[in-house]
Structure formats: structure tokens, C-alpha cells
Scaffold this motif. Structure first.
Motif, mmCIF file in Angstrom:
data_model
loop_
_atom_site.group_PDB
_atom_site.id
_atom_site.type_symbol
_atom_site.label_atom_id
_atom_site.label_comp_id
_atom_site.label_asym_id
_atom_site.label_seq_id
_atom_site.Cartn_x
_atom_site.Cartn_y
_atom_site.Cartn_z
ATOM 1 N N GLY A 6 0.822 -1.193 0.000
ATOM 2 C CA GLY A 6 0.000 0.000 0.000
ATOM 3 C C GLY A 6 0.861 1.249 0.000
ATOM 4 O O GLY A 6 2.055 1.211 0.297
ATOM 5 N N CYS A 7 0.239 2.368 -0.332
ATOM 6 C CA CYS A 7 0.963 3.640 -0.419
ATOM 7 C C CYS A 7 1.210 4.209 0.973
ATOM 8 O O CYS A 7 0.276 4.364 1.766
ATOM 9 N N THR A 8 2.447 4.537 1.250
ATOM 10 C CA THR A 8 2.791 5.123 2.553
ATOM 11 C C THR A 8 2.252 6.537 2.679
ATOM 12 O O THR A 8 1.720 6.930 3.718
ATOM 13 N N GLU A 9 2.368 7.305 1.623
ATOM 14 C CA GLU A 9 1.934 8.705 1.661
ATOM 15 C C GLU A 9 0.461 8.813 1.265
ATOM 16 O O GLU A 9 0.026 8.208 0.286
ATOM 17 N N PRO A 10 -0.329 9.584 1.996
ATOM 18 C CA PRO A 10 -1.752 9.726 1.651
ATOM 19 C C PRO A 10 -1.938 10.532 0.365
ATOM 20 O O PRO A 10 -1.039 11.251 -0.075
ATOM 21 N N ARG A 11 -3.134 10.412 -0.197
ATOM 22 C CA ARG A 11 -3.437 11.162 -1.430
ATOM 23 C C ARG A 11 -3.634 12.635 -1.131
ATOM 24 O O ARG A 11 -3.210 13.504 -1.901
ATOM 25 N N VAL A 67 -6.741 16.872 14.203
ATOM 26 C CA VAL A 67 -6.196 16.007 13.156
ATOM 27 C C VAL A 67 -7.308 15.095 12.649
ATOM 28 O O VAL A 67 -7.978 14.432 13.450
ATOM 29 N N ILE A 68 -7.503 15.064 11.335
ATOM 30 C CA ILE A 68 -8.500 14.204 10.707
ATOM 31 C C ILE A 68 -7.763 13.144 9.897
ATOM 32 O O ILE A 68 -7.011 13.472 8.979
ATOM 33 N N ILE A 69 -7.982 11.868 10.243
ATOM 34 C CA ILE A 69 -7.308 10.752 9.574
ATOM 35 C C ILE A 69 -8.367 9.892 8.898
ATOM 36 O O ILE A 69 -9.255 9.359 9.570
ATOM 37 N N LEU A 70 -8.276 9.759 7.587
ATOM 38 C CA LEU A 70 -9.234 8.960 6.822
ATOM 39 C C LEU A 70 -8.496 7.854 6.090
ATOM 40 O O LEU A 70 -7.549 8.117 5.340
ATOM 41 N N VAL A 71 -8.955 6.627 6.284
ATOM 42 C CA VAL A 71 -8.330 5.469 5.642
ATOM 43 C C VAL A 71 -9.359 4.352 5.578
ATOM 44 O O VAL A 71 -10.277 4.290 6.403
ATOM 45 N N ALA A 72 -9.234 3.479 4.583
ATOM 46 C CA ALA A 72 -10.196 2.398 4.398
ATOM 47 C C ALA A 72 -10.179 1.432 5.588
ATOM 48 O O ALA A 72 -9.251 1.425 6.407
ATOM 49 N N SER A 272 -7.127 7.707 0.256
ATOM 50 C CA SER A 272 -8.355 7.422 -0.480
ATOM 51 C C SER A 272 -8.040 7.237 -1.955
ATOM 52 O O SER A 272 -7.039 7.747 -2.462
ATOM 53 N N ALA A 273 -8.908 6.506 -2.634
ATOM 54 C CA ALA A 273 -8.760 6.315 -4.065
ATOM 55 C C ALA A 273 -9.215 7.572 -4.800
ATOM 56 O O ALA A 273 -10.119 8.272 -4.342
ATOM 57 N N PRO A 274 -8.603 7.891 -5.931
ATOM 58 C CA PRO A 274 -9.008 9.078 -6.682
ATOM 59 C C PRO A 274 -10.404 8.917 -7.271
ATOM 60 O O PRO A 274 -10.854 7.805 -7.550
ATOM 61 N N ASP A 275 -11.081 10.019 -7.461
ATOM 62 C CA ASP A 275 -12.425 9.999 -8.037
ATOM 63 C C ASP A 275 -12.405 9.369 -9.427
ATOM 64 O O ASP A 275 -11.461 9.548 -10.197
ATOM 65 N N GLY A 276 -13.474 8.651 -9.726
ATOM 66 C CA GLY A 276 -13.635 8.107 -11.065
ATOM 67 C C GLY A 276 -12.874 6.836 -11.345
ATOM 68 O O GLY A 276 -12.891 6.341 -12.476
ATOM 69 N N CYS A 277 -12.185 6.280 -10.338
ATOM 70 C CA CYS A 277 -11.400 5.066 -10.584
ATOM 71 C C CYS A 277 -12.307 3.845 -10.733
ATOM 72 O O CYS A 277 -13.434 3.816 -10.237
ATOM 73 N N ASN A 289 -5.569 1.676 0.768
ATOM 74 C CA ASN A 289 -5.295 0.593 1.724
ATOM 75 C C ASN A 289 -3.791 0.514 1.976
ATOM 76 O O ASN A 289 -3.099 -0.368 1.454
ATOM 77 N N PRO A 290 -3.256 1.410 2.781
ATOM 78 C CA PRO A 290 -1.796 1.480 2.961
ATOM 79 C C PRO A 290 -1.189 0.280 3.677
ATOM 80 O O PRO A 290 0.030 0.113 3.658
ATOM 81 N N SER A 291 -2.025 -0.578 4.290
ATOM 82 C CA SER A 291 -1.489 -1.759 4.987
ATOM 83 C C SER A 291 -1.337 -2.963 4.076
ATOM 84 O O SER A 291 -0.912 -4.031 4.524
ATOM 85 N N ILE A 292 -1.693 -2.839 2.798
ATOM 86 C CA ILE A 292 -1.516 -3.951 1.865
ATOM 87 C C ILE A 292 -0.049 -4.354 1.815
ATOM 88 O O ILE A 292 0.842 -3.506 1.686
ATOM 89 N N GLY A 293 0.181 -5.659 1.945
ATOM 90 C CA GLY A 293 1.543 -6.178 1.906
ATOM 91 C C GLY A 293 2.212 -6.242 3.258
ATOM 92 O O GLY A 293 3.360 -6.701 3.374
#
Length: 537
Positions: A6-11, A67-72, A272-277, A289-293
Motif C-alpha cells: 500500500g501507499c505510505t503517503e496519503p493522497r 487532526v483528521i485521519i481517513l483510511v479504508a 483514499s482512491a481518486p475519483d472516477g477510478c 489501503n496502505p497496509s496492503i503487503g
């Protein structure tokens, strides 16, 4: 086969005011504490987050009060909350006894239900309980923490952990959250709060403390998540404002923090995933999903959920995207996304056309500008968006060297009330937009946006803009309303987010495309004795 992570850095995230190091962020200390005291190996995204969210000011206080933290779902929010709460209780509470005596250092864990608030609290109990209730608990407890923890109260509704310095950690349900001041608040599942009752009871509790902090953990919301919408929107405004000033090179971070301290106190970190994906888009799944892997979660395991869920449910839970089914986007989303150009800018010497608007609740006002690009198409951007409405006058007045032509809705809009004051500024020409022209401003913007869609056959000039969370959200979640005779406009009241950035941009574009439109400077009598309900002349 290479394992995906998963991506370490948020969108979406709030940039630091200075380089982050062990001197400028306590995140490094929490990471070390987790590893060597709690024996918890944090995932890369959790470590990155702690470093960025625990940024310090020069005086040693936290930069962020909120602080607002949003993640799946299922990415480790509970573990993160537990590590943070335990460190607050056993370490941070001892840091500044002269400013915040430990006996007054209260940590409150809040959620929509007491059971949800109890999850990180239970984890802290397993680490520090001085009186384990079973052999299993005895094996999990950490002796160094046991020694500094008083007997724990497990009474339902009165659960609390107290350290030997009398700092304490309590948990409450939102409905019973009103209480004594708290130095730290850990609020879980902010998306579940459908009214402001709980938020209004909890949010002020940290304000009386030096370096108080409120941390909110959540997934994305929907049309009913009014509290999360409001907080996220405010944070996105701060991100946009920072980019327009610091990112554009107009100020250094230090200058910005000194001049705009009220725009530096909220941190948003959103995976978060980008719009329209597409639902199965690998990059989108990894971004949300930054915890993937780093455990049992994989791209394949997330994709496997698609068939068993509604699209709305899957996008919310696994892509951390806002579900906006209650509102039809005002523009074709592929066209809007095609108009996002990170390199878009105004052609040198091109005239500028300005628009202003205010949200339905007068909470925020926005200034937008439109001008020509080098390729002859339109460039639009949000120049400023701040709380309230009176600051609009100050903004233009403080820039006397520049001449502004400013369009705004002249009747029936919150911004109409400042028109006469704008009109009286020597460097501003005001152009009220009324009647059919209100619908025309939306229609022309719709044409300019639609022209961006690949393959579109249109004679309209295209409207491009640099990435802007506030503007992009408005283009996705603003509602429309029929204005008569087949015309449409934007509806401030029914929009899921503040539509004012989009309306202000539409006003500026309307003015640009009606370049010869006469301004109210030529007709001062139209304003005589009026502060609202201005007439188009």
C-alpha cells in the motif's frame, strides 16, 4: 512475483511548516516507544502519519489542535489509536507539568458507541493492567507500564485507566461525551455522527489546554456524515490556502505561519482512491489501503469483496471514497477530471476576471479568478477561501495596487450583502449577476468543462484548473436546481459540500466571457440605500 504494498503517503495531506526531524516532531519518539516498550511494529504509513501529525511549533506545542485521519477499513486504525493513547498517558502527560499538570491531563476516547471507543482502550489495558484478570492477560502485560499504572476501573460507563502521576484515559459514547476538559481526545468513526450534538460537546474540551489535541479516525462518509463533511472541508480549505501562498512561492512556511496562524492548526491525512477510478484499479486500491503487503491484506483480497457488496458500500469501505448517490454531480465527471491540469497557469499579461461567493450558512467565502492561458483556453483557480464574509472587503482593500473587476450574484445570495462595501472600494469594479445571467454563468461553465472531455465536439473554450481539493469536491458533490425555462443553476442549500468555490468560479468565467459588460461603477445610483437585493443594471 513482486509483492505489492500500500501507499505510505496519503493522497490528500497537510504539508509541514518546517522540515520534520526528531527536534520538530514527536512522531519519532512514539515510533520508538511502540517498538521498544509496547513491542508493536508499526507499518510504514502509521510511522509516516505519526511523524507528520505530531509536528511541533517552535515553543514545543503541537502544531495541530485537530487532526483528521481517513483510511479504508481494516488498515490498523485501532492499533494506531491504542499506541497513541498509551504514549499520551504514560509519556506525554509528564512532558510539560508546568503548563499541564498531570492530574489535569485527561485523555478521552469517544465514538458513536461505547463498544467502539473501548477497542483501543482494551488494547491499552492489556499493556498496562497492574492486576491482570487471567494468565492470558498476565502474558500480555508489560511490567514497566504496570509499575506506573493504578488499578483500572472496568465499571461500565465509568471505565478509566489512571497512571501513577494521576493522568487518566476515559472512554465515552458520543451521546454522553459532554464533560470536563480534556487535554487529548481520540474520536473514532467520525463518519457515524449524523448531527453536531456530540461534536459540539467534545470539540471545545481541548481548547482550554496548552497544546491540546483532538484526533479523529474514520473511513469516508456519505450524505449523512455532516460532521465529517464540515471538518474535512475546513481542512481542505487550509490545504488549498497553503498551496496558493507557500506552494506558489509567495511566502515561506514561516511567514505563512506567522501571518495566517488560524489556517495552520488542522491536519488532514487521507488515504483514499481518486475519483472516477474503476472498482478493481490496482493503484487506487493501494492508495486507499496502505497496509496492503504488511499482513493478510492484499490487492486480491480487496478485489474479492467487489462481488459481495454494493458499489456504494465497496467504495466507502475499501476505497475510502465519499458516496454521493443523493446528489447528481453538476458536470460530467470525466470532463471535469480531464480539465485538471497541474501545469495550468495564466498567460503573461492576460486580463483577470474575478468572482466571489459565500456558502449557504455564511460559514465560508471564496474568491476565484479566471484568465486566458497560453493556448487560448481558460485558466481558473480559487485564490482564497476563508471563514466568514467580512474578510472579502479586507482582502481587496489590502491590495490597492491591482484593479479588480468582480462578479457576484446580485440577489438572493449571502454574498449579496457585501456588494455595496465592495462597490465603494476604489480599486474594485463590481458586476452584479442577476436574473437569467445567474443561470447563464452555470451554463457557460458547463460548456467550458464539457469541452475538456476527450473526443468532445464543442466550439467552446475549455476551462482548466490546477488540482484543488475544495474545487474538485464541489464539482463532485454540489447539487443543482432548475431556475425556469429549462435553465439550471447550483443549489447551495442542498449541496453536500460548500458550492461557493464553484459558483465563484462560474461568476468569474461569466465575466470573462462578457468582457464588455458594464460594471456598477458606472451606475452608483443602483446601490443607493441598498445592502442586499441589488439590481442588475
Amino acid at each position: 512475483m513482486v509483492e505489492l504494498h500500500g501507499c505510505t503517503e496519503p493522497r490528500l495531506w497537510t504539508k509541514p511548516l518546517r522540515e520534520l526531524s526528531e527536534e520538530s516532531s514527536l512522531g519519532y519518539e512514539v515510533i520508538d516507544y511502540a517498538e521498544h516498550v509496547l513491542h508493536v511494529s508499526l507499518r510504514p504509513w502509521q510511522r509516516w502519519l505519526l511523524i507528520h501529525m505530531l509536528e511541533l511549533r517552535e515553543d514545543g506545542s503541537y502544531r495541530f489542535s485537530k487532526v483528521i485521519i481517513l483510511v479504508a477499513r481494516q488498515n490498523g486504525k485501532t492499533t494506531l489509536g491504542a499506541v497513541l493513547a498509551d504514549w499520551w498517558l504514560h509519556v506525554d502527560s509528564r512532558r510539560h507539568p508546568d503548563r499541564v499538570p498531570p492530574v489535569e491531563f485527561l485523555i478521552v476516547g469517544v465514538s458513536q458507541s461505547l463498544d467502539n471507543a473501548r477497542e483501543p482502550w482494551d488494547r491499552v489495558v492489556t499493556w498496562c493492567n497492574p492486576l491482570p484478570r487471567s494468565m492470558a492477560e498476565q502474558q500480555l502485560v508489560i511490567p514497566a507500564l504496570q509499575e506506573h499504572t493504578l488499578p483500572i476501573s472496568f465499571t461500565n460507563g465509568k471505565e478509566h485507566i489512571t497512571a501513577d502521576n494521576l493522568a487518566s484515559y476515559e472512554i465515552r459514547a458520543v451521546k454522553s461525551a459532554r464533560g470536563k476538559p480534556a487535554a487529548r481526545v481520540l474520536m473514532d468513526e467520525l463518519r457515524e455522527q449524523k448531527t453536531f450534538d456530540g461534536w459540539n460537546a467534545v470539540e471545545p474540551t481541548t481548547s482550554s489546554f496548552w497544546s491540546g489535541m483532538l484526533v479523529c479516525l474514520s473511513n469516508a462518509g456519505d450524505a449523512t456524515s455532516v460532521v465529517l463533511q464540515k471538518q474535512r472541508d475546513a481542512a481542505l480549505t487550509q490545504i488549498d490556502e497553503f498551496e496558493q501562498n507557500v506552494g506558489a512561492g509567495l511566502m515561506t512556511p514561516a511567514e505563512y505561519a506567522l501571518q495566517r496562524p488560524e489556517m495552520c492548526d488542522t491536519g488532514l491525512f487521507e488515504w483514499s482512491a481518486p475519483d472516477g477510478c474503476a472498482l478493481d484499479d490496482e493503484a487506487a486500491i493501494r492508495q486507499s489501503n496502505p497496509s496492503i503487503g504488511f499482513g493478510g491484506k492484499s490487492v486480491a483480497s480487496v478485489r474479492s469483496k467487489i462481488q459481495g457488496m454494493t458499489e456504494a458500500g465497496y467504495r466507502t469501505e475499501y476505497l475510502c471514497q465519499w458516496v454521493t448517490a443523493d446528489v447528481e454531480p453538476p458536470f460530467p465527471q470525466p470532463a471535469w477530471l480531464a480539465g485538471v491540469d497541474p501545469d495550468s497557469h495564466r498567460a503573461e499579461g492576460a486580463p483577470t476576471y474575478w468572482g466571489v461567493d459565500t456558502s449557504a450558512d455564511r460559514g465560508y467565502s471564496t474568491i476565484a479568478v479566471v484568465s486566458k492561458r497560453d493556448d487560448g483556453n481558460w485558466h481558473g483557480e480559487i485564490v482564497a477561501r476563508r471563514p466568514g464574509i467580512d474578510w472579502l472587503i479586507r482582502w481587496f482593500r489590502e491590495r490597492p495596487a491591482k484593479h479588480y473587476r468582480v462578479a457576484f450574484q446580485g440577489r438572493g445570495a449571502p454574498v449579496s450583502s457585501v456588494a455595496e462595501l465592495l462597490h465603494n472600494l476604489p480599486n474594485v469594479e463590481t458586476v452584479p449577476v442577476t436574473g437569467p445571467d445567474v443561470a447563464a454563468s452555470f451554463g457557460r461553465m458547463w460548456d467550458a468543462v464539457s469541452a475538456c472531455e476527450p473526443g468532445a465536439k464543442s466550439d467552446s473554450l475549455k476551462l482548466f484548473h490546477r488540482p484543488s481539493p475544495v474545487l474538485d469536491d464541489a464539482a463532485k458533490m454540489s447539487a443543482t436546481r432548475k431556475l425556469g425555462d429549462g435553465a439550471w443553476g447550483l443549489d447551495r442549500q442542498k449541496s453536500l459540500v460548500d458550492a461557493a468555490p464553484l459558483i465563484a468560479l462560474g461568476m468569474a468565467l461569466w465575466l470573462a466571457e462578457n468582457e464588455g459588460r458594464q460594471s456598477s461603477k458606472l451606475y452608483p445610483s443602483a446601490y443607493a440605500g441598498r445592502s442586499t437585493g441589488l439590481l442588475m443594471v
